[in-house]
Scaffold this motif. Structure first.
Motif, PDB file in Angstrom:
ATOM      1  N   MET A  87      -1.963   6.921   4.508  1.00 45.15           N
ATOM      2  CA  MET A  87      -0.975   7.214   3.206  1.00 45.15           C
ATOM      3  C   MET A  87      -1.480   7.897   2.547  1.00 45.15           C
ATOM      4  N   PHE A 109       0.436   6.672  -6.144  1.00 44.63           N
ATOM      5  CA  PHE A 109       0.954   5.571  -4.992  1.00 44.63           C
ATOM      6  C   PHE A 109       2.544   5.368  -5.366  1.00 44.63           C
ATOM      7  N   ALA A 137       6.314   5.507  -3.345  1.00 45.58           N
ATOM      8  CA  ALA A 137       7.279   4.155  -2.762  1.00 45.58           C
ATOM      9  C   ALA A 137       8.319   4.128  -2.989  1.00 45.58           C
ATOM     10  N   ILE A 167       6.846   2.017   2.405  1.00 44.29           N
ATOM     11  CA  ILE A 167       6.285   0.945   2.317  1.00 44.29           C
ATOM     12  C   ILE A 167       7.403   0.166   1.269  1.00 44.29           C
ATOM     13  N   TYR A 209       6.081  -2.880  -2.848  1.00 45.34           N
ATOM     14  CA  TYR A 209       6.012  -2.089  -3.330  1.00 45.34           C
ATOM     15  C   TYR A 209       4.207  -2.682  -4.234  1.00 45.34           C
ATOM     16  N   ALA A 258       2.506  -3.394  -1.245  1.00 46.29           N
ATOM     17  CA  ALA A 258       1.824  -2.793  -0.465  1.00 46.29           C
ATOM     18  C   ALA A 258       0.780  -2.240  -1.223  1.00 46.29           C
TER      19      ALA A 258
END
Length: 407
Positions: free
Chosen positions: A243, A255, A259, A308, A320, A323
């Motif tokens: 990731m 991020f 996601a 995700i 999210y 994660a």
């Protein structure tokens, strides 16, 4: 002269609870305000006009009586503030004006209640991230206060400085302190706009600036080491590493944007997405290294491109947040395995791309466009302290020339 009294009206039926009310007298006009609080005769002290905690009151009942006493204290304080403000303004007012203002402000005159109302409205407007930051600030201030609410009118410079000292004592860095202070200042200013309190500038003498952050970028050689780590036996670390690399491959994609990427966002070799923070649309050419990561994790059963958000029946925002927490924890272990001297997070990938782009002499305007920044000024903040090695090398050359014999 205006007087406020707390009164108790016993029940007409023996053995039933009586009711508590407030009596407001102004210019011989008398009005009553019902409270909804009910206690037994033995639980009321006529001499002090207050709730009495009897020896028989235990458990829930004892807690209930304490809460009534606290609410009465708040209400009387609030009524006195309303009257004091009318007097200060020199305005003509009636007992009806006092009652009306008291009722209108009942839900929002304390900081905790006012902030909860703002958070609820932010969620209704779809501003989830902002509501989360307000919730974080409220939670922090509630811990500082030990759960005790505070009237908006009572917030002053001393309160703000005590909170700042408490934050420092609990190990918060300057930028975290500033983050909480700026949110509370915005909330306080909103209360002033709503005429719930007067402007006293309580945050004038606490830190609300932006401190220079620790270097978050790592060189390309370190990213190469991360990529070459053998993590086959530690799939959760491999997932976090992948990731991180995907973010770097896609020009430091945030991020949250990763996601929410959809499979439909990838068409004809171009990945197109809209930044959730700014709404700006970006297009990234699809490269083989990105495809390798997607292929590694197979088909996601949801419309999302990356693994995700994977549960169609669960809340996407919660998935999210969970994660990002798990990945950042795993990346710290990845950093140690790669011999890095700094803790690694997903946000570092964004800094890394900017730093590497700068080292390749890519123009600031191009870096800014690639990262989806609203302005080049934001990009300058990213690049301000990323890599001082070039300056250090220049200084070494200057000093070497200075120390050469005969010069």
């Amino acid at each position: 002269m205006t007087s406020i009294k707390v009164k108790f009206r016993p029940s007409a039926i023996e053995g039933r609870e009586g009711s508590i009310y407030y009596q407001v007298i102004h210019k011989r006009a008398v009005r009553q305000i019902g409270t909804g609080f009910r206690v037994f005769d033995a639980e009321w002290d006529d001499d002090t006009s207050s709730v009495r905690i009897t020896p028989e009151a235990v458990g829930y009942r004892k807690q209930y009586l304490y809460s009534i006493a606290e609410c009465i204290r708040w209400d009387i304080r609030r009524l006195r503030i309303i009257i004091a403000r009318y007097e200060m303004l020199g305005a003509t007012y009636s007992v009806g004006n006092i009652i009306e203002k008291f009722g209108r402000q009942a839900d929002g005159h304390t900081l905790f209640n006012f902030m909860r109302g703002l958070i609820g409205r932010l969620r209704q407007l779809g501003k989830v991230r902002t509501s989360e930051t307000y919730t974080a600030a409220l939670t922090s201030f509630m811990k500082f206060r030990g759960g005790r609410d505070i009237l908006l009118f009572d917030i002053d410079g001393y309160t703000a400085m005590l909170y700042e000292a408490w934050l420092r004592a609990n190990g918060n860095c300057p930028n975290t302190i500033s983050f909480y202070m700026r949110i509370l200042r915005a909330v306080y200013n909103r209360a002033v706009e709503n005429k719930l309190t007067e402007q006293k500038f309580p945050f004038k003498h606490v830190y609300t600036g932006i401190d220079k952050t620790v270097k978050r970028a790592i060189p390309l050689s370190a990213i190469r080491r991360i990529k070459e780590l053998d993590l086959t036996r530690k799939p959760h670390l491999g997932y976090a590493r992948d990731m991180f690399l995907f973010s770097f491959y896609t020009r430091g994609m945030s991020f949250v944007d990763m996601a929410y990427l959809k499979k439909s966002d990838l068409k004809d070799g171009i990945l197109t997405y809209r930044r959730r923070k700014t709404g700006q649309q970006l297009a990234v050419r699809w490269e083989e290294c990105m495809d390798e990561i997607i292929a590694k994790y197979g088909s996601n059963p949801t419309p999302h491109l990356l693994p995700i958000i994977t549960n169609p029946s669960a809340d996407e925002r919660t998935q999210y947040l969970n994660a990002i927490c798990r990945i950042n924890m795993a990346l710290k272990k990845v950093a140690r395995m790669a011999g890095l001297g700094i803790p690694l997070t997903m946000h570092c990938a964004r800094h890394c791309w900017a730093s590497v782009a700068k080292s390749k002499n890519i123009p600031l305007s191009v870096i800014s466009e690639g990262m989806g920044h609203d302005s080049e000024e934001t990009t300058r903040i990213y690049l301000a302290s990323l890599d001082t090695s070039v300056v250090d090398r220049a200084n070494s050359l200057i000093l070497r020339d200075l120390c050469l014999p005969g010069r």
